[in-house]
Design a protein around this motif. Sequence first.
Motif, PDB file in Angstrom:
ATOM      1  N   THR A 195      -3.406   8.327  -4.999  1.00 22.60           N
ATOM      2  CA  THR A 195      -4.297   7.166  -5.001  1.00 22.60           C
ATOM      3  C   THR A 195      -4.218   6.469  -3.647  1.00 22.60           C
ATOM      4  OG1 THR A 195      -2.597   5.643  -5.832  1.00 22.60           O
ATOM      5  CG2 THR A 195      -3.940   6.803  -7.464  1.00 22.60           C
ATOM      6  N   ASP A 196      -5.224   5.700  -3.341  1.00 20.86           N
ATOM      7  CA  ASP A 196      -5.238   4.927  -2.101  1.00 20.86           C
ATOM      8  C   ASP A 196      -6.042   3.652  -2.333  1.00 20.86           C
ATOM      9  OD1 ASP A 196      -8.168   5.282  -1.189  1.00 20.86           O
ATOM     10  OD2 ASP A 196      -7.525   7.372  -1.455  1.00 20.86           O
ATOM     11  N   LEU A 209       0.821  -1.221   0.000  1.00 15.63           N
ATOM     12  CA  LEU A 209       0.000   0.000   0.000  1.00 15.63           C
ATOM     13  C   LEU A 209       0.849   1.262   0.000  1.00 15.63           C
ATOM     14  CD1 LEU A 209      -2.801  -0.912   2.587  1.00 15.63           C
ATOM     15  CD2 LEU A 209      -2.823  -1.186   0.120  1.00 15.63           C
ATOM     16  N   ASP A 210       2.083   1.143   0.501  1.00 14.96           N
ATOM     17  CA  ASP A 210       2.929   2.335   0.634  1.00 14.96           C
ATOM     18  C   ASP A 210       3.596   2.752  -0.669  1.00 14.96           C
ATOM     19  OD1 ASP A 210       4.273  -0.121   0.859  1.00 14.96           O
ATOM     20  OD2 ASP A 210       6.054   0.836   1.719  1.00 14.96           O
ATOM     21  N   TYR A 223      -7.421   6.046   5.743  1.00 14.97           N
ATOM     22  CA  TYR A 223      -7.679   4.718   6.288  1.00 14.97           C
ATOM     23  C   TYR A 223      -8.354   4.760   7.661  1.00 14.97           C
ATOM     24  CZ  TYR A 223      -4.686   3.225   2.459  1.00 14.97           C
ATOM     25  OH  TYR A 223      -4.151   3.007   1.207  1.00 14.97           O
ATOM     26  N   ARG A 268      -8.570   2.487  -0.315  1.00 15.04           N
ATOM     27  CA  ARG A 268      -9.768   2.448   0.533  1.00 15.04           C
ATOM     28  C   ARG A 268     -10.895   1.647  -0.134  1.00 15.04           C
ATOM     29  NH1 ARG A 268     -11.637   5.183   4.968  1.00 15.04           N
ATOM     30  NH2 ARG A 268     -13.908   5.191   5.192  1.00 15.04           N
ATOM     31  N   ARG A 324      -2.213   8.137   7.760  1.00 15.53           N
ATOM     32  CA  ARG A 324      -3.039   8.272   6.549  1.00 15.53           C
ATOM     33  C   ARG A 324      -4.510   8.390   6.940  1.00 15.53           C
ATOM     34  NH1 ARG A 324       1.664   7.953   5.353  1.00 15.53           N
ATOM     35  NH2 ARG A 324       2.558   7.387   3.330  1.00 15.53           N
TER      36      ARG A 324
END
Length: 401
Positions: free
Chosen positions: A237-238, A230-231, A288, A240, A285
């Motif tokens: 972008t993410d 995820l990093d 999240y 979620r 973050r």
Amino acid sequence: MAEEPAAPSPSQSTSSSASPLGHSVIPIVNKLQDIFAQLGSQSTIELPQVAVVGSQSSGKSSVLEALVGRDFLPRGSEICTRRPLVLQLLQTKRKPDGTEEEYGEFLHLPGKRFHDFSEIRREIEAETDKEAGGNKGVIDKQIRLKIFSPNVLDITLVDLPGLTKVPVGDQPSDIEARIRTMIMSYIKIPSCLILAVSPANADLANSDALQMAGMADPDGHRTIGVITKLDIMDRGTDARNLLLGKVIPLRLGYVGVVNRSQEDIILNRSVKDALVAEEKFFRSRPVYNGLADRCGIPQLAKKLNQILVQHIKAVLPGLKSRISSALVSVAKEHASYGEITESKAGQGALLLNILSKYSEAFSSMVEGKNEEMSTAELSGGARIHYIFQSIFVKSLEVCLF
């Protein structure tokens, strides 16, 4: 600057919420698996386990090492998992003085404890090279490893070779098809849970792991998704929506994790340090927030433990019935051999009786008098006669003329 708090281990974070039933049923299933593994193909009873599926470099090894909290798996830029590794994690208690003992045991080396986890890695590599060769060959012969530690939850995982496209070393040209067939042989079994590992920096719709899981488990009752890396997603972008199941829904949901990078591994950054960095990543973050139950290795360990226990409870009645039937069948076969005695004379008489019965059964099969012979095809002596009169004769004619 204030010192960062140490990241809790998977068991420390979830021991209060992990199912106590797991401490009893999972070790029992593990013992059954060890017994059936020694029987080989003779066993037809399918036991609950979690198969870890993912493409090469998807982060499977990092996830497994984080669940254990130690470095113990072979590493490299090319394919590393070349034999299925059955990994049984067993939670132990800390000693009265507060110290803890962590060690591993291999089924093929009974009684030998490996306290140095780098030795565990070397043993995995040696056993892999022994059976699969030293040049990237892949085979479907399991390595079985138990890890005892107060820092794990009771889970049984099968680390399968990563899906690859291009053959390297001694791999055959159809290596992708072979690995897919091997993976499918595990995940198609209804008693097997599927841990589908996919990197966040690739399109989830193209995930090999989710594609294979969808083929083996079309209803999605047995599949747990893991989103790694995820990093290193693109800026802005993410993940979620991925974790919420809005892209590709899964009934058992997703868990997002942050892996150690190859640079971290080269620099000997420990798994514990990586867990601290993972916790810091999710805290920093805001996107999240509200997804605490879907983020981090501790949550993944808790989820796997609970789902595996519930899965075992669901399949236990059928499993008990199959084992009972097998016991009755074996008991009847055992009784048919005669009474077992301790004396050498008695054992010799028993062996002679077994050989006599085998000889009689073989003779009746050749003569066509066996009651179990098929009437739909040639068998026994008739089959032998056909081979000699038809196949063998034609082969001779071809050789002579």
